[in-house]
Design a protein around this motif. Structure first.
Motif, short mmCIF file in Angstrom:
data_model
loop_
_atom_site.label_atom_id
_atom_site.label_comp_id
_atom_site.label_asym_id
_atom_site.label_seq_id
_atom_site.Cartn_x
_atom_site.Cartn_y
_atom_site.Cartn_z
N ASP A 80 0.86 -1.17 5.63
CA ASP A 80 1.09 -2.09 6.73
C ASP A 80 1.67 -3.40 6.20
O ASP A 80 1.41 -3.80 5.06
CB ASP A 80 -0.23 -2.40 7.46
CG ASP A 80 -0.75 -1.20 8.23
OD1 ASP A 80 0.04 -0.29 8.53
OD2 ASP A 80 -1.97 -1.18 8.51
N PRO A 81 2.43 -4.11 7.05
CA PRO A 81 2.89 -5.45 6.65
C PRO A 81 1.69 -6.37 6.43
O PRO A 81 0.67 -6.25 7.11
CB PRO A 81 3.72 -5.90 7.87
CG PRO A 81 4.10 -4.64 8.59
CD PRO A 81 2.96 -3.69 8.36
N LEU A 82 1.83 -7.28 5.50
CA LEU A 82 0.76 -8.23 5.17
C LEU A 82 1.10 -9.61 5.72
O LEU A 82 2.27 -9.97 5.79
CB LEU A 82 0.56 -8.28 3.66
CG LEU A 82 0.11 -6.96 3.01
CD1 LEU A 82 0.14 -7.09 1.49
CD2 LEU A 82 -1.27 -6.58 3.50
N LEU A 93 -2.79 2.49 -0.51
CA LEU A 93 -1.34 2.57 -0.31
C LEU A 93 -0.64 1.42 -1.02
O LEU A 93 0.43 1.60 -1.62
CB LEU A 93 -1.03 2.54 1.18
CG LEU A 93 -1.38 3.80 1.98
CD1 LEU A 93 -1.22 3.53 3.48
CD2 LEU A 93 -0.52 4.98 1.56
N CYS A 94 -1.23 0.21 -0.94
CA CYS A 94 -0.64 -0.94 -1.64
C CYS A 94 -0.67 -0.75 -3.15
O CYS A 94 0.29 -1.08 -3.85
CB CYS A 94 -1.36 -2.22 -1.24
SG CYS A 94 -0.97 -2.79 0.44
N GLU A 95 -1.78 -0.22 -3.66
CA GLU A 95 -1.87 0.05 -5.10
C GLU A 95 -0.80 1.03 -5.51
O GLU A 95 -0.13 0.86 -6.54
CB GLU A 95 -3.26 0.58 -5.44
CG GLU A 95 -3.46 0.84 -6.93
CD GLU A 95 -4.83 1.39 -7.24
OE1 GLU A 95 -5.54 0.82 -8.07
OE2 GLU A 95 -5.20 2.43 -6.63
N ARG A 96 -0.60 2.08 -4.71
CA ARG A 96 0.42 3.08 -5.01
C ARG A 96 1.81 2.45 -5.01
O ARG A 96 2.69 2.84 -5.79
CB ARG A 96 0.35 4.23 -3.99
CG ARG A 96 1.37 5.32 -4.20
CD ARG A 96 1.29 6.38 -3.11
NE ARG A 96 0.20 7.31 -3.33
CZ ARG A 96 -0.01 8.41 -2.59
NH1 ARG A 96 0.79 8.67 -1.56
NH2 ARG A 96 -1.01 9.22 -2.85
N ALA A 97 2.01 1.45 -4.13
CA ALA A 97 3.31 0.79 -4.03
C ALA A 97 3.47 -0.37 -5.01
O ALA A 97 4.50 -1.04 -5.02
CB ALA A 97 3.52 0.28 -2.60
N GLY A 98 2.42 -0.62 -5.84
CA GLY A 98 2.50 -1.69 -6.82
C GLY A 98 2.29 -3.08 -6.23
O GLY A 98 2.77 -4.07 -6.80
N ILE A 99 1.58 -3.18 -5.10
CA ILE A 99 1.32 -4.46 -4.44
C ILE A 99 -0.10 -4.91 -4.76
O ILE A 99 -1.06 -4.21 -4.43
CB ILE A 99 1.50 -4.34 -2.92
CG1 ILE A 99 2.91 -3.86 -2.57
CG2 ILE A 99 1.18 -5.66 -2.23
CD1 ILE A 99 3.09 -3.49 -1.11
N ALA A 135 -15.45 -6.84 8.48
CA ALA A 135 -14.02 -7.09 8.65
C ALA A 135 -13.39 -7.36 7.29
O ALA A 135 -14.02 -7.97 6.40
CB ALA A 135 -13.79 -8.27 9.59
N VAL A 136 -12.16 -6.88 7.13
CA VAL A 136 -11.43 -7.04 5.88
C VAL A 136 -10.04 -7.55 6.19
O VAL A 136 -9.33 -6.99 7.03
CB VAL A 136 -11.33 -5.69 5.13
CG1 VAL A 136 -10.48 -5.85 3.87
CG2 VAL A 136 -12.70 -5.14 4.80
N GLU A 137 -9.64 -8.63 5.51
CA GLU A 137 -8.29 -9.15 5.68
C GLU A 137 -7.58 -9.18 4.32
O GLU A 137 -8.07 -9.78 3.36
CB GLU A 137 -8.29 -10.56 6.26
CG GLU A 137 -6.88 -11.09 6.49
CD GLU A 137 -6.86 -12.45 7.14
OE1 GLU A 137 -5.79 -12.86 7.66
OE2 GLU A 137 -7.91 -13.14 7.12
N PHE A 138 -6.44 -8.50 4.24
CA PHE A 138 -5.66 -8.44 3.02
C PHE A 138 -4.47 -9.38 3.12
O PHE A 138 -3.83 -9.50 4.18
CB PHE A 138 -5.13 -7.03 2.76
CG PHE A 138 -6.18 -6.02 2.41
CD1 PHE A 138 -7.07 -6.25 1.36
CD2 PHE A 138 -6.28 -4.82 3.11
CE1 PHE A 138 -8.04 -5.32 1.02
CE2 PHE A 138 -7.23 -3.88 2.78
CZ PHE A 138 -8.11 -4.13 1.74
#
Length: 349
Positions: A249-251, A267-273, A342-345
Motif C-alpha cells: 500500500d502507499p505510505l 510486502l514492504c520488506e520484500r520490496a526493500g522498503i 492500531a498500526v501506522e507505517f
C-alpha cells in the motif's frame, strides 16, 4: 395478492377479521351509505357506524356525517399507506430505547443443501465484509463470486484466497481478485470467514459438483470464526503454492486489522522498503506504554513465502524503540510483548 393475503396483512395492524372484511367491502363500493355497506358486508348498519369511527381514527376512511344520510368514503390507498408507515416509524425510538441485544443472530446456524445457495451465501457474506476475508473454493467456481471479492478489495478488505482443484500456472486470472492467492491441486473444503465473525463451511465436492448430496453450514458465531481462521492458515494455507500477491500500500498507511499490518510489513520488506511504525495498544505481560514508536527490525509471518514464523498462525513484527525492542502481536496476543489495536507505517527516513 389475493383477498385473504391482503386481509392477513391488514390484521397485523390490529384490525379484527370482521373489521377488515367490512373495510374491503367499502373499498369495492367506493363512497357509500351505511345501509349499502351493511347489505354488501352482511353486517348490521349499527355495526357499520361503529366500525367506520374506528377506521376513521386509524386513517382508513372519511365519515361524511354532515350530510343526510351519512356516507363513508375510503381514503386513497397512498394516504392509508403513508398513515400506517408513520405509525410504524413512530414506534422506532421507543423500541430502540427498550431493545437489549441478546446476540441471537450471533449464535445462528443455517444448513444449506443446494450448491446454488452456497455460492449465493458466499457472495452475500463477502459483500458485508469490513476488514478481512479468508476463503477457499474450487477455481472452477471462482467467477461466481469474483465481482464480490474485487469489490471487497476496493473497500480495503484483506482477502486471503486459496483456489483448489487446479495446478498453478501463469494464465490463472487472479490479478486483483484478492490480496493473496494460493493454489492447491487437491480439492479442499470450501471455507469462508468474514471479519472472524460469520462464515460458511462446505465439503469441497458440494461446490465442485451440482449433484452432491452434501450439506453446508452458514454460521454467525464470533467464537467459531477465529477457530476456522486458525484452521485455514494453520492447515491449508501452508500446503498451497503462492500464486499472487498484491503490491504494498502507499505510505503512510494505518491498519486496525493486525494480520493486514503484518502482510504490508512483509510486502514492504520484500520490496526493500524500510518502515517506521507507531503502534497503539497495551503491554501484555507488564505495565508500560500504550503507544510505541520505532523502526520495524524483524517480521515473523506465514502469509508470504518464504514463511519464517515459529508456529503456523504466528504473525508478528519486532519494533526497535529508544526505550528498547518489543515484539508486537494482534488482538489476544500472549506470546508477544505488546498487543496492538492500531498500526501506522511510514517510510523510514
Amino acid at each position: 395478492m389475493d383477498d385473504r393475503e391482503l386481509a392477513d396483512l391488514l390484521e397485523q395492524f390490529g384490525l379484527s377479521e370482521k373489521v377488515v372484511d367490512t373495510y374491503l367491502t367499502l373499498l369495492e363500493l367506493g363512497e357509500a351509505k351505511a345501509s349499502q355497506i351493511a347489505d354488501a358486508a352482511g353486517v348490521s348498519k349499527r355495526y357499520v357506524y361503529s366500525v367506520s369511527k374506528e377506521l376513521e381514527s386509524r386513517g382508513f376512511v372519511e365519515v361524511n356525517d354532515h350530510v343526510v344520510p351519512t356516507t363513508i368514503r375510503p381514503l386513497p390507498p397512498m394516504e392509508v399507506i403513508e398513515s400506517l408507515s408513520e405509525s410504524v416509524e413512530s414506534m422506532r425510538p421507543a423500541l430502540e430505547e427498550r431493545y437489549t441485544a441478546t446476540a441471537r443472530d450471533q449464535e445462528r446456524f443455517e444448513v444449506i443443501k443446494s450448491r446454488v445457495t452456497v455460492l449465493k451465501r458466499i457472495g452475500e457474506l463477502v459483500g458485508r465484509a469490513e476488514s478481512e476475508i479468508t476463503l477457499s473454493l474450487p477455481y472452477d467456481v471462482l467467477d461466481e463470486v469474483e465481482d464480490e471479492l474485487r469489490a471487497a478489495r476496493e473497500r480495503g478488505v484483506l482477502v486471503s484466497l486459496v483456489v483448489s482443484g487446479v495446478e498453478p500456472h501463469d494464465d490463472l486470472a487472479l490479478d486483483g481478485v484478492a490480496s493473496l492467492v494460493r493454489v492447491w491441486h487437491e480439492l479442499m473444503p470450501t471455507m469462508l470467514t468474514v471479519d472472524s465473525r460469520t462464515g460458511l463451511i462446505s465439503p469441497g465436492e458440494m461446490v465442485a459438483r451440482s449433484n452432491s448430496e452434501s450439506q453446508a453450514i452458514v454460521f454467525a458465531q464470533p467464537h467459531l470464526g477465529p477457530v476456522i481462521v486458525g484452521s485455514f492458515f494453520g492447515n491449508y494455507w501452508p500446503m498451497a503454492a503462492e500464486a499472487y500477491t498484491t503490491d504494498p500500500d502507499p505510505l503512510p498507511a494505518m491498519y486496525h486489522n493486525f494480520r493486514h499490518a503484518v502482510l504490508q510489513a512483509a510486502l514492504c520488506e520484500r520490496a526493500g522498503i524500510d518502515l517506521d511504525v507507531t503502534v497503539s495498544g497495551r503491554m501484555v505481560h507488564t505495565d508500560g506504554p500504550t503507544e510505541l514508536h520505532g523502526r520495524v527490525v524483524d517480521i515473523r509471518q506465514g502469509l508470504l513465502e518464504p514463511a519464517n514464523n515459529s508456529f503456523p498462525v504466528e504473525n508478528a513484527f519486532v519494533v526497535e524503540t529508544d526505550e528498547g525492542t518489543y515484539s508486537i502481536g494482534g488482538q489476544g496476543a500472549f506470546v508477544e510483548d505488546f498487543e496492538a489495536d492500531a498500526v501506522e507505517f511510514t517510510a523510514a527516513e
